[in-house]
Design a protein around this motif. Sequence first.
Motif, PDB file in Angstrom:
ATOM      1  N   ASP B 815       0.888  -1.158   0.000  1.00 28.51           N
ATOM      2  CA  ASP B 815       0.000   0.000   0.000  1.00 28.51           C
ATOM      3  C   ASP B 815       0.920   1.200   0.000  1.00 28.51           C
ATOM      4  N   ARG B 816       1.095   1.817   1.183  1.00 25.14           N
ATOM      5  CA  ARG B 816       2.112   2.854   1.243  1.00 25.14           C
ATOM      6  C   ARG B 816       3.459   2.238   1.600  1.00 25.14           C
ATOM      7  N   SER B 817       3.414   1.027   2.059  1.00 26.35           N
ATOM      8  CA  SER B 817       4.636   0.289   2.350  1.00 26.35           C
ATOM      9  C   SER B 817       4.661  -0.966   1.499  1.00 26.35           C
ATOM     10  N   LEU B 818       5.790  -1.604   1.553  1.00 26.62           N
ATOM     11  CA  LEU B 818       5.899  -2.875   0.832  1.00 26.62           C
ATOM     12  C   LEU B 818       5.917  -4.002   1.857  1.00 26.62           C
ATOM     13  N   TYR B 819       5.157  -5.019   1.602  1.00 27.53           N
ATOM     14  CA  TYR B 819       5.098  -6.162   2.509  1.00 27.53           C
ATOM     15  C   TYR B 819       5.657  -7.370   1.789  1.00 27.53           C
ATOM     16  N   TYR B 820       6.777  -7.809   2.254  1.00 24.54           N
ATOM     17  CA  TYR B 820       7.376  -9.003   1.671  1.00 24.54           C
ATOM     18  C   TYR B 820       6.974 -10.204   2.518  1.00 24.54           C
ATOM     19  N   PHE B 821       7.050 -11.343   1.916  1.00 25.86           N
ATOM     20  CA  PHE B 821       6.725 -12.551   2.665  1.00 25.86           C
ATOM     21  C   PHE B 821       7.858 -13.540   2.539  1.00 25.86           C
ATOM     22  N   ASN B 822       8.401 -13.848   3.681  1.00 25.65           N
ATOM     23  CA  ASN B 822       9.444 -14.851   3.714  1.00 25.65           C
ATOM     24  C   ASN B 822       8.771 -16.209   3.814  1.00 25.65           C
ATOM     25  N   LEU B 823       8.985 -17.005   2.825  1.00 21.25           N
ATOM     26  CA  LEU B 823       8.301 -18.297   2.766  1.00 21.25           C
ATOM     27  C   LEU B 823       9.310 -19.432   2.833  1.00 21.25           C
ATOM     28  N   GLY B 873      -9.433  -4.274   6.856  1.00 23.27           N
ATOM     29  CA  GLY B 873      -9.491  -3.052   7.638  1.00 23.27           C
ATOM     30  C   GLY B 873      -8.286  -2.152   7.458  1.00 23.27           C
ATOM     31  N   ASN B 874      -7.524  -2.394   6.436  1.00 22.98           N
ATOM     32  CA  ASN B 874      -6.407  -1.505   6.141  1.00 22.98           C
ATOM     33  C   ASN B 874      -6.965  -0.177   5.644  1.00 22.98           C
ATOM     34  N   HIS B 875      -6.572   0.909   6.298  1.00 17.09           N
ATOM     35  CA  HIS B 875      -7.132   2.200   5.899  1.00 17.09           C
ATOM     36  C   HIS B 875      -6.132   3.049   5.140  1.00 17.09           C
ATOM     37  N   GLU B 876      -5.035   2.457   4.832  1.00 17.55           N
ATOM     38  CA  GLU B 876      -4.018   3.191   4.087  1.00 17.55           C
ATOM     39  C   GLU B 876      -4.477   3.338   2.638  1.00 17.55           C
ATOM     40  N   THR B 877      -4.560   4.539   2.171  1.00 11.98           N
ATOM     41  CA  THR B 877      -5.078   4.726   0.822  1.00 11.98           C
ATOM     42  C   THR B 877      -3.989   4.830  -0.238  1.00 11.98           C
ATOM     43  N   GLY B 878      -2.791   5.112   0.189  1.00 10.67           N
ATOM     44  CA  GLY B 878      -1.726   5.294  -0.798  1.00 10.67           C
ATOM     45  C   GLY B 878      -1.380   3.973  -1.475  1.00 10.67           C
ATOM     46  N   SER B 879      -0.860   4.093  -2.658  1.00 14.03           N
ATOM     47  CA  SER B 879      -0.461   2.893  -3.370  1.00 14.03           C
ATOM     48  C   SER B 879       0.907   3.124  -3.970  1.00 14.03           C
ATOM     49  N   ALA B 880       1.844   2.330  -3.563  1.00  8.80           N
ATOM     50  CA  ALA B 880       3.226   2.533  -4.006  1.00  8.80           C
ATOM     51  C   ALA B 880       3.583   1.518  -5.078  1.00  8.80           C
ATOM     52  N   VAL B 901       0.554  -8.080 -11.508  1.00  6.10           N
ATOM     53  CA  VAL B 901       0.207  -6.943 -10.666  1.00  6.10           C
ATOM     54  C   VAL B 901      -1.303  -6.822 -10.569  1.00  6.10           C
ATOM     55  N   MET B 902      -1.807  -6.728  -9.372  1.00  2.00           N
ATOM     56  CA  MET B 902      -3.224  -6.437  -9.166  1.00  2.00           C
ATOM     57  C   MET B 902      -3.295  -5.008  -8.636  1.00  2.00           C
ATOM     58  N   GLN B 903      -3.830  -4.133  -9.428  1.00  4.85           N
ATOM     59  CA  GLN B 903      -3.817  -2.722  -9.033  1.00  4.85           C
ATOM     60  C   GLN B 903      -5.253  -2.214  -9.028  1.00  4.85           C
ATOM     61  N   THR B 904      -5.597  -1.502  -7.967  1.00  4.78           N
ATOM     62  CA  THR B 904      -6.981  -1.040  -7.879  1.00  4.78           C
ATOM     63  C   THR B 904      -7.114   0.474  -7.876  1.00  4.78           C
ATOM     64  N   CYS B 905      -6.005   1.175  -7.831  1.00  2.00           N
ATOM     65  CA  CYS B 905      -6.158   2.630  -7.799  1.00  2.00           C
ATOM     66  C   CYS B 905      -4.934   3.290  -8.411  1.00  2.00           C
ATOM     67  N   LEU B 906      -4.996   4.573  -8.458  1.00  2.00           N
ATOM     68  CA  LEU B 906      -3.883   5.345  -9.004  1.00  2.00           C
ATOM     69  C   LEU B 906      -2.704   5.261  -8.045  1.00  2.00           C
ATOM     70  N   PRO B 907      -1.535   4.908  -8.528  1.00  2.00           N
ATOM     71  CA  PRO B 907      -0.380   4.909  -7.615  1.00  2.00           C
ATOM     72  C   PRO B 907      -0.037   6.337  -7.216  1.00  2.00           C
ATOM     73  N   THR B 908      -0.032   6.585  -5.946  1.00  2.00           N
ATOM     74  CA  THR B 908       0.094   7.978  -5.499  1.00  2.00           C
ATOM     75  C   THR B 908       1.342   8.256  -4.703  1.00  2.00           C
ATOM     76  N   VAL B 909       2.042   7.249  -4.267  1.00  2.00           N
ATOM     77  CA  VAL B 909       3.214   7.532  -3.447  1.00  2.00           C
ATOM     78  C   VAL B 909       4.438   6.835  -4.012  1.00  2.00           C
ATOM     79  N   GLY B 910       5.553   7.337  -3.566  1.00  2.00           N
ATOM     80  CA  GLY B 910       6.806   6.712  -3.952  1.00  2.00           C
ATOM     81  C   GLY B 910       7.175   7.013  -5.394  1.00  2.00           C
ATOM     82  N   PRO B 911       8.177   6.321  -5.872  1.00  2.00           N
ATOM     83  CA  PRO B 911       8.561   6.532  -7.265  1.00  2.00           C
ATOM     84  C   PRO B 911       7.428   6.116  -8.184  1.00  2.00           C
TER      85      PRO B 911
END
Lengths: 146, 1359
Positions: B815-823, B873-880, B901-911
């Motif tokens: 979202d506004r952060s990146l969530y990696y998953f160590n598997l 319940g994530n309320h973060e609206t930004g998309s990086a 990529v599954m994208q639902t909105c305009l990317p608004t933050v970050g590069p």
Amino acid sequence: MAFTFAAFCYILALILTAVLIFFVIFHIIAFDELKTDYKNPIDQCNSLNPLVIPEYAIHVFFTVLFLFAGQIGTVIFNLPLIVYHVRRYLNRPVMSGMGLYDPTTIMNADELGRAQKEGWVKLGFYLISFFYYLYSMIYVLVSSTA
Amino acid sequence: MEGSGQPQKNPQDLGSMNYSIAAGQTKIPNFVPNGPVSGATPFSHWSGDSNRMQTAGNINGYMPHGHVSSVANTSVGGPINNFRQSFPTATSTQPLPVNGSKASHNYSLPPTMGPQQIPGNNLPGTQSRPPPQIPLPGALPSLSVTSNTSNQGFISNFDNRTTGRPNELPVPFHGQGQYSHQVNPLMQKTPIQTPGNSEPSSEKSSRGPSPVSGSTIDALESQFTPGHGASSPQFPLNRGSPLSGSPLPSTSPSGTPPRVSQPQPQPGPSGLPPRMAAPFQFTQPPIPGHQHQGHPAAEAYTAQHQSRFGPPPPMLASSVPRSSAPAPPSEMLPGSNHQAPPVRGSTPHQFYWSSPPSSSVGAPQPPASNNQGFSPGSISNTPMHSVNSNPSNTPVASSAGMPPVASSLSGFPPTSNTSKFPPSSNTSGFPQLSNAPGLPLVSGPIPAMPRFPPAPASTGGGLPPPPTSSAPGFPPAASNAHRYPLPPTLAYSGYPRPPASGGSSPLPPPTSSPFGYPNPPPPSNAGGVRPPYGSNISGLPPPVSQVVGQMGPSPPGIPYGAMPPGSTQTTTSKYPTPQYMQATTQQMVPGAYPNNMNNMTQSMSQLGVQDSHRSVNLLNERHLISPEGVETAKPTLPHDFKKVNCNPDIFRCTLNAIPQTSSLLNKARLPLGILIHPFKDLSQLPVIQSSVIVRCRSCRTYINPFVVFVDQRRWKCNLCFRVNELPDEFSFDPVTKTYGDPQRRPEVKSATIEFIAPSEYMLRPPQPAVYLYLLDVSFNAVETGYLSQFCQILLDELDKLPGDARTTIGFLCYDRSLYYFNLAEGLSQPQMLVVPDLEDPFLPCPDNLLVNLHESKELVIELLNQLPTLFEGNHETGSALGAALQSAHKLMGPTGGRVTVMQTCLPTVGPGALENREVSGDSGKNVAHIGPATDFYKKLSLDCSAQQIAVDLFMLNGQYADLASLSCISKYSAGCIYYYPSFHTVRNPGLVDKFDTDLRRYLTRKIGFESVMRIRCTRGLSIHTFHGNFFVRSTDLLSLPNINPDAGFGMQMSIEDNLQDSSTISFQAALLYTSSKGERRIRVHTLCVPVTNQISDVFAGADQQAIAALLAKMAVDRSLNSAISDARDAMMNASLDALGAYAQQIPSSQRSSNTILAPQSLRLMPMYMLAMLKSVAFSLAGSSKVDTRVFAMQQCKVLPLCNLVQMLYPHLYPLHKLSDENPIKRGKEEIPSAGILQLSSANIERTGLFLMDTGEAMYLLVGSAVGDQVCQAVFDKPNFASIQDGMMDLPELENPTSERIRSFVNYLMDSRPNGVIFLVIRDDSKHRHLFFQHMLEDRTENSMSYYEFLQFLQGKAKG
């Protein structure tokens, strides 16, 4: 024989035109390489793009010098190319860096053809300018003596 | 160690994070006993960078470092397995050595390090790690599968390695420990009980994976060396260095590898793998026979890249002769790393190929290549030559030797390996064909082309002039009456014919009628046939009044009332099966191809040549499309080519008779181009495993059915006309075991063929299937509810993902952060690592973010179960998105693969952040808004392309998301784009089904990795422009990191020279790809088209569908470059010019001022142009959103021809007229069919059910006067009024009517690769416009009717 500012301008322009001729030869070779599959368009654009602004700047630079030197004829001679450069640069593809050439569209035959044609025409123009400046330089030097 | 002891940091606190890492880094040298040199290696190239970068290099640099040493040891003489081991583990950014100094440096590693590299420890994915919660930075898990090592063995070995070098042990941990700190507290939340996953919506129709995607051959997997990272020519990006990224070594004081150029400014902790640091000298394989094996590939590689990178490093230049061959081996560049310095590419190959004979691992033994000192020019010839000339070098021991042995396409059982690779290939090295029952290699069943005798040029002009009575207006009913009742045999398009003539001949060729009005003989057809035209004429009536009438609620009597209620009996029952339909719509149905080819050829021959030169007066002829659909134009090849041309669904040319000169082409005013669907799912495809692939020595064309055999030993290339020698093997028939006629070979019998490529076609070992999923989890995304649906679908399809034992998978949420998953395997549950730093995204741990699917399957499943609830319940609206893509690029760089990529909105933050550019009411008429706003995505896409990464976009946005900018990420990386406007699982259920079907198909369809496609054409033609999603790497080469079966391409061609050398010209598309099973394959399509110098032939051979498709692609370019209005003008001019040019060349006696004459082959061109003008992409009238328009344009570029044509001009079926007479056969099932109607409201009756099939959506219109029985039978409702509007499925009712309709609808749905929106629309519904907007021949407030358009064209033509 007096070394006037105009003469200085012509000497400088002579040298700079030689530089521009090298630029444009590089340009022609680069596009020829693209056309003959020798080079990757990304690399080629990366090497061409940084040269665009310097080329334009050099050309504008000595044209302005001519303006200061009052060589209106020479300025008018160069004006069309400046206009073309400005237009070309304003219509460039969306890019973050400097330059004109976009690796994704450069391989289009139209683009390639245009770039190549542009290269040859400019080479001709710079060559003519070169001799014109040479002539003018001598002319200025000689005429200022009189 | 200190790091790991520190209390958990706030993940947001970057400073402390850096600090702790840095602290760790400073410790490392203390732990590292292995000498300054090797210790320095991993770090040195980071040294100039920031503190953090050092850390990054450190953390991941360390571990690989050990591997580097292992490489060194093994290459000196250690067991091959060590190589293997080192490949996968080598996942960090250690650059490959570029010169000898670096190499020697590597070899100076302390000998003590060698022994610890136990030969067997080559299953990196299976490592166990001492502290369970801390993953070791292990190898890329999925990469290595070696046959002689068990998991157990590996584990112990791994322990051995770690414990055997105690001094090394702490360090990897160290790094990891630190990173485990950065884990957000959220991560602790991960152990969440499995959420109740929402059930996936039921599939509308079962659609399996593509028929060809078939069989696994596990036995072969051992052949694939794991070594991705190491052996791949993928290197740090040196996009930064403009001129070359020249591999010249820089003498760095620390003796470290000269950094060719820093990849990204910040490689991140796990950046790229250390590459195999081995010089040529060390890679001399043990057996002499192998000695030069590395060279063909290596040299080819250098050849390929030197030209790109400038001068080779000195050492290279000496060891591999620099190639100055002008034409590099064409399909050789799978690595396609533009930035790859030459040497690196070669190094891995040395390793890869140099397996000692003792190794049963089965390192792919390349067919030994002969000459070490390749002469510069010889490179391009290597593939076949090297194999031939030195076969005895191939070690006998290499039972599993050759690279990928056939996992033949549709279940060919691979023949035994040994027989495939006979030791001496000269005598018995015949190409081994994979024979399987039912799948003949030789595509025998494909029928021969109908041979049309070249039609006399004069026929075009010899037609009777159109009657002048048909003049300006429209023929009144009365005049129709006397003109239309033609004898049945004259009816061309098969319009209702009397039963008597019904089934006899599929398509009776029109014998005379110039306007073949396919009319029913009126008097006797009361019950079964439509009334004569006069009554339902509204499609082409005196324009204004009637047309307006259509728009209204159907004035009784004109469009709808024309058909008496009782006449619902099918007219289609009168015609034979739509033969063309089968051919064009059954593509996905297994077995369809051969049958239809038969049908098609029959029908084609019956259509006859008489037709092709016929003129049609468009103003009179209203029934342009026969119920069978539009015929497929095919080239009429001369007699001596009794061969099968390429399937027109795969490969088509806009002109089936190529003009000989460009001036003739200009005269015809038609676009010349080809449309290709190269990776289409085929039910039958000859696959050849051959030791020699016969290609032209000068132009590298693959041998094909259209070459000329000069004699038994030589063949003449049909592209460059060079005469080539035929290798002995080629005349060997493996079936009869005799030498004989080369014409028996499948290569010469089938225009579409697939080769299993030998090692010359690899620059690195084939990559595994790597899938990374980037999931938007911002507020908007969670709100749509896609996440649970996605997870559920992926769970369902997890086992069907194409791949082999090496398949690798990873997930990254943002979202506004990146969530990696160590598997990492061995973890009890997935570990979430949060990186809030967007500007400089780095990978939180070097490994295990991409894991082997099979080894970490439980974790993957658990993650998919948890994901939907995790972000609830994530309320973060930004998309990086930008940062996420950068991370994905970094993560996948070493291997390549597919990013979804599954994208639902305009990317608004970050590069890569974007702004809302949409202006209300603008709808993208402004050119700036349909082009990208930034080149961020384009550049990233090119970087991805260089690393063999393709990015596929699923856009689920409700609001504007600037698809114009985002689509660039897929456009240049050969990805695909799906768009679901306003996707919502609850509010928009129609899309849910479509998403479901699309995603299932997407996940399971065939996929080709690291591919390139080269288009060759006969001398004299050249490719002008490419259309589609790809990156053009040279004038005829497309770089396609991924190829999928639904991608189409178009190329405009230009005629450079006169084409008088030959009577035919050919196009050949060769697609080199790595299959998901790790095989390198080449699929070759060859299309042959005759050349003509008669303009009438050019017109007769025009393929209107292909022309429309190509014009659509060109119009997109025009729209982007200048303006949509320009593109519209161009379309109108295109049809105007073409028809004008046609009129010019027919005798003036036939022309009259009130006609628009078109050749039969172009009769639909104005219709298609009108359809394009009215389409979402180019319409200026509608109020569609910018994203919708951009997507439509994108579709124009990438859809395969038939889908594109259907998108432009949808199919309309009268469902109430389903007929059993000529059923569509699918397996044993027989499906009733209905003829296609033209898109005019005149064809709509109030008593009928009509199905509009646009490809993406199906609308079922229920006429307001539909009978009650029908309502009951189909909808289970007593009458029309009670039918619910907006139903999205047909109830499954047990009655023949319902079953027939459902089987037909399901058949249509199944015959396409994508999902559809299905909607029942009542005639009085407010959604009525959804249906009627596709009535392209009607007039609307702001667009012309077809008739008006014709008049408009006529007016323009007159000036």
